[in-house]
Design an enzyme around this catalytic site. Structure first.
Site, PDB file in Angstrom:
ATOM      1  N   HIS A 191       6.198   2.648  -8.817  1.00 25.20           N
ATOM      2  CA  HIS A 191       5.059   1.811  -8.453  1.00 25.20           C
ATOM      3  C   HIS A 191       3.807   2.230  -9.214  1.00 25.20           C
ATOM      4  O   HIS A 191       3.556   3.419  -9.438  1.00 25.20           O
ATOM      5  CB  HIS A 191       4.783   1.896  -6.949  1.00 25.20           C
ATOM      6  CG  HIS A 191       5.659   1.003  -6.132  1.00 25.20           C
ATOM      7  ND1 HIS A 191       5.708  -0.362  -6.313  1.00 25.20           N
ATOM      8  CD2 HIS A 191       6.538   1.285  -5.118  1.00 25.20           C
ATOM      9  CE1 HIS A 191       6.567  -0.890  -5.447  1.00 25.20           C
ATOM     10  NE2 HIS A 191       7.085   0.082  -4.716  1.00 25.20           N
ATOM     11  N   CYS A 245       3.775  -1.741 -12.153  1.00 21.51           N
ATOM     12  CA  CYS A 245       2.754  -2.780 -12.038  1.00 21.51           C
ATOM     13  C   CYS A 245       1.397  -2.257 -12.495  1.00 21.51           C
ATOM     14  O   CYS A 245       1.111  -1.065 -12.392  1.00 21.51           O
ATOM     15  CB  CYS A 245       2.644  -3.254 -10.589  1.00 21.51           C
ATOM     16  SG  CYS A 245       4.118  -4.047  -9.936  1.00 21.51           S
TER      17      CYS A 245
END
Length: 385
Positions: A191, A245
């Site tokens: 992440h 991301c």
């Protein structure tokens, strides 16, 4: 001046030490190592050292046996992620670093699934396994010069769990002792996020999320820059492949390549007010999964049912298909591969992606990005690790 190789008595890492130094502090674990001298005093010194070492071992045994797990909450081997807390011994039972001396090619690969969390990822451990195989077979990286950190349930070494501390230690190992001609790789699959920061060009600082980030915090872009970009020596090169991301400028490199769909590009100067991202003497290049305001997704197209990140998949496929590929061609092919989701060429996964596509008929935009510590012709410069 020639340097000799000496092993840290605490973490096992091999360091280059000047010949006149007999006591040194490890750059990774900061432990103090005393080097036994040679010559007339060596016999007496060795006797004293032997007695001291036996006494130290006796004390370590007593203290280690009295350690209570509940009194040592500072270490989250992956405590909240399917693992149990581990007491920290005075000397780690597993060396974090590979045993051989430094080579000219080294890599740190981090894959984080975040087991037991609502934001769990599926393909991240597969990503680093594929990347390790790729580096060995395609570019000749030695297997024992590749350090993998994953929260795979089969991982038993607490120092190989991608906690914030362990990732920072691994990055220090990656850069420590590097010199001209070295090729370094940092691959992260997990992440990524953004935090507001007034002194950034776009007002945000990108960050990666270790397995224990809820308790120990994220690793910000300027921290990664300080660890592996600024210390990069002249003539050495670093490639970061970040499958996360909001990862567009996560290394805080000065120049960002702005490429349109026709392949025309220009370099944008993202020099920060503090100007710290322009001091590296080596070449640092980052290939990231998407722009700072975009998200990255998983794909099952790499190996049948196995899920991998779309960036990792498209990156490996593109380089394998065109071994002499340029940076410009690589970036274009990766973007085209991911854009192929519109026609169903690549199967993307993820609850958010699936929900938006199903309910709103939207295409999730993900465009791999290229940034660098210096400007170059992306269609002339060949991609080599």
């Amino acid at each position: 001046m020639a340097r000799r190789q000496e092993k840290c008595n605490h973490c096992g890492i091999v360091l280059g030490v000047p010949p006149e130094v007999h006591v040194f502090e490890c750059a990774v674990c900061h432990g103090i190592t005393h080097i036994r001298p040679t010559g007339p005093l060596s016999q007496a010194y060795n006797s004293i050292y032997h007695i001291a070492d036996r006494f130290r071992g006796f004390i370590n045994t007593i203290m280690t046996s009295s350690v209570n797990t509940s009194s040592n909450p500072g270490y989250y081997g992956a405590t909240h992620f399917g693992y149990h807390p581990q007491p920290q011994s005075l000397r780690p039972s597993y060396p974090l670093m590979p045993p051989p001396a430094y080579g000219s090619k080294r890599a740190v690969l981090c894959g984080i699934c975040y087991h037991g969390k609502s934001y769990r990822l599926k393909g991240t451990v597969n990503d680093v396994k594929c990347m390790k195989y790729f580096l060995i077979k395609q570019f000749g990286f030695p297997s024992d010069s590749i350090l993998m950190l994953t929260d795979d349930r089969e991982e038993r070494n607490p120092l190989r769990i991608p906690t914030k501390h362990n990732i920072q230690m691994a990055l220090r190992w990656l850069i420590e002792g590097s010199r001209s001609g070295d090729s370094l790789v940092f691959h992260f699959s997990g992440h990524g996020t953004r935090e507001m920061k007034v002194d950034e060009v776009d007002g945000f600082d990108e960050a990666i999320c270790p397995v224990d980030y809820e308790h120990q915090g994220k690793i910000l872009g300027d921290e990664i820059n300080a660890e592996i970009v600024r210390p990069l020596p002249h003539g050495a090169k670093l490639h970061a492949i970040i499958d996360a991301c909001h990862s567009g400028t996560v290394l805080d490199l000065q120049f960002v390549c702005n490429m349109n769909r026709e392949g025309y590009y220009r370099w944008e100067d993202h020099k920060l007010p503090r100007a710290y991202n322009n001091v590296t003497r080596g070449l640092a290049i980052c290939i990231s999964a998407c722009d700072v305001d975009q998200i990255s997704v998983d794909t099952s197209a790499l190996s049948g049912k196995a899920v991998t990140g779309a960036l990792t998949y498209s990156f490996i496929q593109s380089v394998q298909n065109e071994p002499e590929v340029s940076y410009g061609r690589l970036l274009s092919v990766m973007r085209s591969t991911i854009r192929g989701t519109k026609t169903g060429i690549v199967v993307l996964n993820g609850p958010v992606v699936s929900l938006l596509n199903r309910l709103l008929g939207l295409d999730i935009k993900q465009e791999p990005q290229l940034s660098s510590s210096e400007i170059f012709d992306i269609y002339r410069k060949r991609f080599v690790l």
